[in-house]
Scaffold this motif. Sequence first.
Motif, short mmCIF file in Angstrom:
data_model
loop_
_atom_site.label_atom_id
_atom_site.label_comp_id
_atom_site.label_asym_id
_atom_site.label_seq_id
_atom_site.Cartn_x
_atom_site.Cartn_y
_atom_site.Cartn_z
N VAL A 260 19.94 8.30 33.94
CA VAL A 260 21.25 8.38 33.30
C VAL A 260 22.12 9.38 34.04
O VAL A 260 21.67 10.46 34.44
CB VAL A 260 21.12 8.78 31.81
CG1 VAL A 260 20.56 7.63 31.01
CG2 VAL A 260 20.24 10.01 31.63
N ALA A 261 23.37 9.01 34.25
CA ALA A 261 24.32 9.88 34.94
C ALA A 261 25.19 10.65 33.97
O ALA A 261 25.71 11.71 34.30
CB ALA A 261 25.20 9.06 35.88
N SER A 262 25.35 10.11 32.74
CA SER A 262 26.21 10.75 31.75
C SER A 262 25.71 10.41 30.36
O SER A 262 25.09 9.37 30.13
CB SER A 262 27.66 10.29 31.93
OG SER A 262 27.74 8.87 31.92
N VAL A 263 26.00 11.30 29.41
CA VAL A 263 25.58 11.09 28.02
C VAL A 263 26.55 11.79 27.09
O VAL A 263 27.14 12.82 27.44
CB VAL A 263 24.13 11.61 27.80
CG1 VAL A 263 24.06 13.12 28.04
CG2 VAL A 263 23.62 11.27 26.40
N ALA A 264 26.74 11.21 25.90
CA ALA A 264 27.55 11.82 24.84
C ALA A 264 26.95 11.42 23.51
O ALA A 264 26.46 10.29 23.36
CB ALA A 264 29.01 11.38 24.93
N VAL A 265 26.98 12.34 22.55
CA VAL A 265 26.35 12.08 21.25
C VAL A 265 27.41 12.03 20.15
O VAL A 265 28.41 12.75 20.19
CB VAL A 265 25.28 13.16 20.93
CG1 VAL A 265 25.94 14.52 20.72
CG2 VAL A 265 24.45 12.77 19.71
N HIS A 266 27.17 11.13 19.18
CA HIS A 266 28.00 11.03 17.98
C HIS A 266 27.09 11.36 16.80
O HIS A 266 26.32 10.52 16.35
CB HIS A 266 28.56 9.61 17.84
CG HIS A 266 29.66 9.49 16.83
ND1 HIS A 266 29.48 9.79 15.50
CD2 HIS A 266 30.97 9.10 16.97
CE1 HIS A 266 30.61 9.57 14.85
NE2 HIS A 266 31.53 9.16 15.72
N GLU A 267 27.18 12.60 16.34
CA GLU A 267 26.26 13.04 15.29
C GLU A 267 26.48 12.32 13.97
O GLU A 267 25.54 12.04 13.24
CB GLU A 267 26.38 14.56 15.09
CG GLU A 267 25.71 15.36 16.18
CD GLU A 267 25.45 16.79 15.76
OE1 GLU A 267 26.21 17.29 14.90
OE2 GLU A 267 24.50 17.40 16.28
N GLY A 268 27.73 12.02 13.64
CA GLY A 268 28.02 11.36 12.38
C GLY A 268 27.35 10.00 12.27
O GLY A 268 26.83 9.63 11.21
#
Length: 344
Positions: A260-268
């Motif tokens: 993986v080159a990038s990651v973002a999380v959506h906690e909701g």
Amino acid sequence: MASEAAKAVPLTCHGHSRPVTHLSFSDVVDDNQFYLISACKDNNPMLRDGVTGDWIGTFVGHKGACWQARLSSDATLAATASADFSAKVWDTHTGECLHTLQHAHIVRAVAFPSQPRPQILATGGFEKKLMIYDLSLSGSSPHSDSSSPTSPTFRNGNTNISHSPGFEIGAGTHKSTIKSIIWGNNPNVLITACEDKQIRWFDIRTRDSIASYILDGPIGSCELNPSMSTLSVAAGKTASFFSGTTPAQLLKSITLPKEVASVAVHEGERKFVTGGNQDTWVKVWELDGGGGTREPLDVWKGHHGPIWSLGFSPDGKICASGSEDGTVKLWKFCEGGYGLWGSR
């Protein structure tokens, strides 16, 4: 939710002529409005409306690839890191370059503290130094009465070259290039992601490292979620999630089938998204769940190159992606109508 949202065609933001290296959102300002800035190897960072993706202006002045770009929380200032051995601070209302911070090598990362119109900037890059600059010492900066960017075009303006001495945090600690700097809710703590596969936490008051964590692979991205509660790191085939408030506290580490080159999380929504350097897709994953081979909940197709940067809007309803193909795409991440997607 992810499957429903994926049915909406993403908004494609054109304008860049080379790969997009980084993007980030501002906080919400002025009646649910927020903004998006993108860095690109074409030297010219761009500011956009975060809801519609509409172009607001281009910051002209760098003479080398722009590696990272960030907005202040109130979107009144922008900071950019460049291969031209400088970091610049811009007024987002006029497009004027307020400060040029000269370095001895390529600058890869910049960060503002989370406060309105900040007068401090952190930088890092090929010098292997985490630097702090007091912008108030490098000359006067014009102030605007408006609280959100509205200028249709930006100009270079007169560059104010800073001669104020910055100071180094954690002198000698970094042994390789600093790729990302994070400044969270605690104004006394800075986080760096380095090419030596380490995440480090620093106390600005003592100027020393207070914690570190070694990852299994090269770090692709390192970003906080909009609420600053979770630090998401892409490294090798692993997406790692750390506490945004407690240094080096690993909340979860998830091994994926490909790098993986990038990651973002959506906690909701308890979901996260990844971009790869071996394909052109954004993949949506379940954050919770057991081990074993993971399969994505959804796959968003549309880019034509690796995806180097991902981020969720401050209201959590949009996911932005920046790609090698030179475009930024906005993906609806909510049910029902939103922005230009209208009502369903």
